[in-house]
Design a protein around this motif. Structure first.
Motif, PDB file in Angstrom:
ATOM      1  N   LEU A 190      -6.518  -1.702  -0.438  1.00 32.22           N
ATOM      2  CA  LEU A 190      -6.207  -0.748  -1.580  1.00 32.22           C
ATOM      3  C   LEU A 190      -8.000  -0.717  -2.059  1.00 32.22           C
ATOM      4  O   LEU A 190      -8.622  -0.020  -2.486  1.00 32.22           O
ATOM      5  CB  LEU A 190      -6.533  -1.718  -2.464  1.00 32.22           C
ATOM      6  CG  LEU A 190      -5.065  -3.113  -2.524  1.00 32.22           C
ATOM      7  CD1 LEU A 190      -4.816  -4.347  -3.207  1.00 32.22           C
ATOM      8  CD2 LEU A 190      -4.159  -1.975  -3.393  1.00 32.22           C
ATOM      9  N   LEU A 207       0.916  -1.666  -0.234  1.00 34.09           N
ATOM     10  CA  LEU A 207       0.266  -0.111   0.577  1.00 34.09           C
ATOM     11  C   LEU A 207       0.789   1.098  -0.287  1.00 34.09           C
ATOM     12  O   LEU A 207       0.676   2.492  -0.928  1.00 34.09           O
ATOM     13  CB  LEU A 207      -0.807   0.028   0.943  1.00 34.09           C
ATOM     14  CG  LEU A 207      -1.918  -1.276   1.343  1.00 34.09           C
ATOM     15  CD1 LEU A 207      -2.602  -0.934   3.013  1.00 34.09           C
ATOM     16  CD2 LEU A 207      -2.853  -1.320   0.792  1.00 34.09           C
ATOM     17  N   ARG A 246      -3.592  -5.314  -8.509  1.00 32.62           N
ATOM     18  CA  ARG A 246      -3.367  -5.529  -7.100  1.00 32.62           C
ATOM     19  C   ARG A 246      -4.653  -6.008  -6.412  1.00 32.62           C
ATOM     20  O   ARG A 246      -4.305  -7.370  -5.822  1.00 32.62           O
ATOM     21  CB  ARG A 246      -2.121  -4.961  -6.619  1.00 32.62           C
ATOM     22  CG  ARG A 246      -1.884  -5.040  -5.421  1.00 32.62           C
ATOM     23  CD  ARG A 246      -1.158  -4.672  -4.307  1.00 32.62           C
ATOM     24  NE  ARG A 246       0.435  -4.639  -5.413  1.00 32.62           N
ATOM     25  CZ  ARG A 246       1.747  -4.684  -4.876  1.00 32.62           C
ATOM     26  NH1 ARG A 246       1.107  -5.869  -4.511  1.00 32.62           N
ATOM     27  NH2 ARG A 246       2.733  -4.520  -5.295  1.00 32.62           N
ATOM     28  N   GLY A 247      -5.331  -5.047  -6.881  1.00 31.93           N
ATOM     29  CA  GLY A 247      -7.324  -5.499  -5.603  1.00 31.93           C
ATOM     30  C   GLY A 247      -7.351  -7.418  -6.216  1.00 31.93           C
ATOM     31  O   GLY A 247      -7.913  -7.504  -5.317  1.00 31.93           O
ATOM     32  N   LEU A 288      -2.396   5.576 -10.198  1.00 31.69           N
ATOM     33  CA  LEU A 288      -2.288   4.690  -8.692  1.00 31.69           C
ATOM     34  C   LEU A 288      -4.057   3.290  -8.730  1.00 31.69           C
ATOM     35  O   LEU A 288      -3.875   2.227  -8.527  1.00 31.69           O
ATOM     36  CB  LEU A 288      -3.218   5.643  -7.827  1.00 31.69           C
ATOM     37  CG  LEU A 288      -3.880   5.513  -6.549  1.00 31.69           C
ATOM     38  CD1 LEU A 288      -2.558   4.492  -5.722  1.00 31.69           C
ATOM     39  CD2 LEU A 288      -4.240   6.729  -5.682  1.00 31.69           C
ATOM     40  N   VAL A 289      -4.818   4.275  -9.842  1.00 37.31           N
ATOM     41  CA  VAL A 289      -6.557   3.101  -9.456  1.00 37.31           C
ATOM     42  C   VAL A 289      -6.151   2.182 -10.381  1.00 37.31           C
ATOM     43  O   VAL A 289      -6.620   0.692 -10.310  1.00 37.31           O
ATOM     44  CB  VAL A 289      -7.362   3.987 -10.534  1.00 37.31           C
ATOM     45  CG1 VAL A 289      -8.775   2.967 -10.798  1.00 37.31           C
ATOM     46  CG2 VAL A 289      -7.986   5.280 -10.255  1.00 37.31           C
ATOM     47  N   ALA A 346      -3.999  -0.776  -8.378  1.00 40.31           N
ATOM     48  CA  ALA A 346      -4.586  -0.760  -7.220  1.00 40.31           C
ATOM     49  C   ALA A 346      -5.577  -1.362  -7.813  1.00 40.31           C
ATOM     50  O   ALA A 346      -6.140  -3.014  -6.756  1.00 40.31           O
ATOM     51  CB  ALA A 346      -5.697   0.324  -6.392  1.00 40.31           C
ATOM     52  N   LYS A 360       1.819   7.030  -6.555  1.00 39.34           N
ATOM     53  CA  LYS A 360       0.880   7.593  -7.242  1.00 39.34           C
ATOM     54  C   LYS A 360       1.347   9.438  -7.108  1.00 39.34           C
ATOM     55  O   LYS A 360       1.644   9.976  -7.893  1.00 39.34           O
ATOM     56  CB  LYS A 360      -0.374   7.882  -6.702  1.00 39.34           C
ATOM     57  CG  LYS A 360      -1.674   8.592  -6.956  1.00 39.34           C
ATOM     58  CD  LYS A 360      -1.721   9.934  -6.094  1.00 39.34           C
ATOM     59  CE  LYS A 360      -2.922  10.651  -6.404  1.00 39.34           C
ATOM     60  NZ  LYS A 360      -2.740  12.075  -5.434  1.00 39.34           N
ATOM     61  N   LEU A 394      -8.002   3.335  -1.480  1.00 37.64           N
ATOM     62  CA  LEU A 394      -7.280   4.110  -2.187  1.00 37.64           C
ATOM     63  C   LEU A 394      -8.242   3.992  -4.024  1.00 37.64           C
ATOM     64  O   LEU A 394      -8.280   5.010  -4.673  1.00 37.64           O
ATOM     65  CB  LEU A 394      -6.059   3.072  -2.960  1.00 37.64           C
ATOM     66  CG  LEU A 394      -5.350   2.747  -2.097  1.00 37.64           C
ATOM     67  CD1 LEU A 394      -3.537   2.561  -2.168  1.00 37.64           C
ATOM     68  CD2 LEU A 394      -3.951   4.950  -1.926  1.00 37.64           C
ATOM     69  N   ILE A 395      -8.788   2.929  -4.127  1.00 40.10           N
ATOM     70  CA  ILE A 395      -9.935   2.941  -5.460  1.00 40.10           C
ATOM     71  C   ILE A 395     -10.803   4.003  -4.680  1.00 40.10           C
ATOM     72  O   ILE A 395     -11.619   4.506  -5.915  1.00 40.10           O
ATOM     73  CB  ILE A 395     -10.498   1.085  -5.375  1.00 40.10           C
ATOM     74  CG1 ILE A 395      -9.437   0.173  -6.259  1.00 40.10           C
ATOM     75  CG2 ILE A 395     -11.548   1.363  -6.282  1.00 40.10           C
ATOM     76  CD1 ILE A 395      -9.390  -0.923  -5.978  1.00 40.10           C
ATOM     77  N   LEU A 443       2.633   1.956  -3.707  1.00 42.01           N
ATOM     78  CA  LEU A 443       1.255   2.379  -4.754  1.00 42.01           C
ATOM     79  C   LEU A 443       0.896   3.546  -4.171  1.00 42.01           C
ATOM     80  O   LEU A 443       1.531   4.906  -4.925  1.00 42.01           O
ATOM     81  CB  LEU A 443      -0.343   2.106  -4.802  1.00 42.01           C
ATOM     82  CG  LEU A 443      -0.343   0.250  -4.696  1.00 42.01           C
ATOM     83  CD1 LEU A 443      -1.989   0.066  -4.912  1.00 42.01           C
ATOM     84  CD2 LEU A 443      -0.047   0.151  -6.596  1.00 42.01           C
ATOM     85  N   THR A 490      -3.806  -5.175   3.052  1.00 39.30           N
ATOM     86  CA  THR A 490      -4.238  -4.653   2.128  1.00 39.30           C
ATOM     87  C   THR A 490      -5.665  -4.464   1.035  1.00 39.30           C
ATOM     88  O   THR A 490      -5.187  -3.818   0.198  1.00 39.30           O
ATOM     89  CB  THR A 490      -2.917  -6.136   0.738  1.00 39.30           C
ATOM     90  OG1 THR A 490      -1.702  -5.973   1.848  1.00 39.30           O
ATOM     91  CG2 THR A 490      -3.116  -5.308   0.082  1.00 39.30           C
TER      92      THR A 490
END
Length: 604
Positions: free
Chosen positions: A165, A48, A304-305, A297-298, A301, A55, A168-169, A51, A161
């Motif tokens: 995420l 995290l 990885r998400g 970032l998106v 995320a 960003k 972040l999303i 990321l 995580t």
């Protein structure tokens, strides 16, 4: 999926299985448990951080490209490199900690299996279902507690995580979070379904696995090597092993094939959702709704998400599967021996006053419909030599096992000085006995240890007592003549081992019985079956001297050997058919006289 905190029985069992696994892993190495948890937590947080730094770095560089300044670019790049390096370090440390933890946990669980195997009654080892449960406990369930705890920690790490995420999303679009979560539902359903099918298959295949293991053992172990070669059995046993393994493989491949197809369909559905979200983010960037850094970032995320969510769901399914196998381990350890120490045991008499007795005993072995003893009554008094004779299967060895309380009869009772054996603690009760059994064990240990087993290896008996027991049994000249004397390993499994003849091994087994000084009853079950005539004659000529006033239960097919007995019981179809001394039974002209005449006629 049922909540861990659900009130349903399945939910409770699952939750309690996790707690049980945590206790099993915590007990042998609590510090490693805590260290592993801390490292897994760091492994969940560092991605995290990476990321978020990526960003910020992209946004900083975007401002520089548009004509502004990027004073923090170098610092952000260094921080990102530090986070990545820390991730590699934490991963390496976690691997070391997990290896150490696995060693301690596995050894502790093995110790529990060994202790339980020793504690269970002999009857358990005559039940094929027990061997299936034991094999599953050793091969499947033994690794599950650590897998469950590691999986639980990894699931928690992945959950951290995934939660990060999601935040972040959510800075882009909150509605994208539940859509991403829905992408993992088909995969979870598939894994839960096939976890149960895999467990059921393992239970069904346990007996087949055991048969395959048996043929593998026949091909590998020394004690079978001679006959396998003499009768040309190697090819037959190898083919039977391969046939069973092919059967196991086909069944597993069929299940894995169906699971792979279902997994593939579930993954296609997940990929479709992920690509829809990626297209949405790219469209917002093109429309100027979000910055390029936010897009990076998106995109990171979401990618990885999706992976982390799949790992999270896979971890949940693995927890479910592992706790199914852990139940086998728990059930194995929960088995209670039928022969147990009473709440207030009587002291074992030393010396015996009246001796041991069977009183109208009926007994059959587990799984058998035939009574090995059917109303048998007999006694063994202090200092007496009592012999049991009869045809194979008449119940002679069964009498010895009941007297030592390796089994309890279904009817009647076995007594010591008039008290039933269940009134005594079985451990000191068995110290009354020294024994040479028909199927005595040839241990791949030193000659001294092979004899010391009769008294116990810890602490080892003095060397003088071991040598004295060997002299009594006639084994001393043979053992002294070995390359390293009593320190020579016996058998060929260990380096520099020496092999003995069967008759020499039988003398070693006799020495074990003579070594136990506090034994009041010596059980000699076919003690001279492998001895040459001279050694047999010497043994029985000195029998009373060797027994030193102790009682003896002599079981033999050689009626010339039992003439020394004070009393002879003739067993026939599980009952005592005749009783008396040798001369009395010969004069009676019954079963014993007939058996003696048949044997004596061979020498005329």
């Amino acid at each position: 999926m049922t909540s861990l905190f659900s009130a349903s029985p399945k939910g409770k069992r699952f939750f309690y299985s996790l707690l049980y696994a945590i206790r099993l892993v915590w007990r042998p190495a609590p510090r490693l448990f805590l260290a592993n948890g801390a490292l897994l937590l760091l492994q969940g947080l560092l991605p995290l951080a990476a990321l978020a730094l990526a960003k910020l770095l992209v946004d900083e560089l975007t401002r520089a490209i548009e004509g502004g300044e990027a004073p923090r670019a170098g610092l952000l790049l260094a921080a990102l490199a530090g986070v990545l390096a820390a991730g590699f370090l934490v991963s390496a440390l976690a691997g070391v900690v997990q290896q150490a933890q696995a060693h301690f946990v596995t050894d502790d669980l093995c110790a529990r299996v060994h202790a339980q195997s020793v504690a269970l009654d002999l009857a358990f080892f005559e039940d094929p279902a027990h061997f299936d449960n034991l094999r599953l406990a050793q091969t499947q369930a033994l690794t599950k507690p650590l897998q469950i705890v590691t999986g639980l920690a990894q699931t928690a790490r992945t959950g951290i995580t995934v939660a990060g995420l999601a935040v972040l999303i959510g800075q882009w679009r909150w509605e994208a979070v539940p859509l991403l979560a829905l992408a993992g539902v088909p995969g979870l359903a598939v894994r839960l379904w096939y976890s149960r099918r895999g467990y059921d298959l393992a239970r069904r295949q346990a007996a087949t696995e055991r048969r395959a293991d048996y043929y593998d053992m026949l091909l590998r172990l020394t004690r079978y090597a001679q006959e396998v070669r003499l009768y040309g059995l190697g090819g037959t046993f190898a083919e039977r092993f391969r046939t069973l393994r092919r059967q196991l493989f086909r069944e597993r491949l069929s299940l894995h094939g169906r699971r792979a197809a279902a997994d593939f369909a579930a993954q296609l559905a997940a990929v479709a959702v992920v690509f829809a979200l990626l297209w949405w983010a790219v469209r917002d960037t093109a429309a100027g709704a979000i910055t390029l850094g936010t897009l990076v970032l998106v995109l990171g995320a979401i990618q990885r998400g999706q992976t982390s969510l799949a790992d999270l769901l896979r971890g949940g399914a693995m927890l479910y599967e592992n706790q199914l196998f852990l139940a086998l381990f728990r059930d194995f350890l929960a088995q209670e021996p039928r022969i147990r120490r009473p709440a207030s045991p009587l002291p074992v008499p030393r010396p015996m006053a009246r001796g041991l007795a069977l009183e109208d005993v009926r007994f059959r072995y587990p799984g058998s419909t035939r009574f090995a003893l059917d109303g048998a009554s007999l006694r063994v008094g202090p200092g007496e030599i009592v012999a049991l004779v009869g045809e194979n299967g008449a119940g002679k060895s069964t009498v010895a096992r009941l007297l030592a309380r390796l089994y309890d009869p279904q009817e009647g009772r076995v007594t010591l000085d008039g008290e039933p054996l269940p009134a005594y603690d079985p451990v000191p009760l068995r110290r009354l006995f020294g024994a040479v059994t028909q199927d005595f064990v040839r241990y791949d240990m030193t000659a001294a240890e092979n004899i010391a087993i009769g008294e116990g290896l810890e602490p080892p008996p003095p060397a003088e007592r071991i040598a004295a027991a060997a002299r009594d049994s006639g084994a001393d000249p043979v053992l002294r003549g070995l390359p390293r004397g009593y320190d020579t390993p016996l058998g060929k499994y260990l380096e520099d081992g020496a092999e003995l003849s069967l008759g020499q091994w039988q003398k070693v087994a006799l020495a074990r019985a003579f070594l136990r000084e506090d034994a009041q009853v010596i059980v000699l079950d076919e003690p001279s079956s492998a001895l040459d005539p001279r050694a047999e004659a010497e043994l029985f000529a000195r029998a009373r001297e060797l027994l030193r006033g102790r009682a003896a239960l002599l079981i033999s097919h050689r009626l010339s050997s039992v003439r020394i007995a004070d009393r002879i019981y003739v067993l026939h179809e599980g009952r005592v058919a005749e009783e008396g001394s040798h001369d009395e039974l010969v004069a009676r002209g019954g079963i014993y006289a007939e058996m003696f005449e048949v044997q004596a006629s061979r020498y005329r």
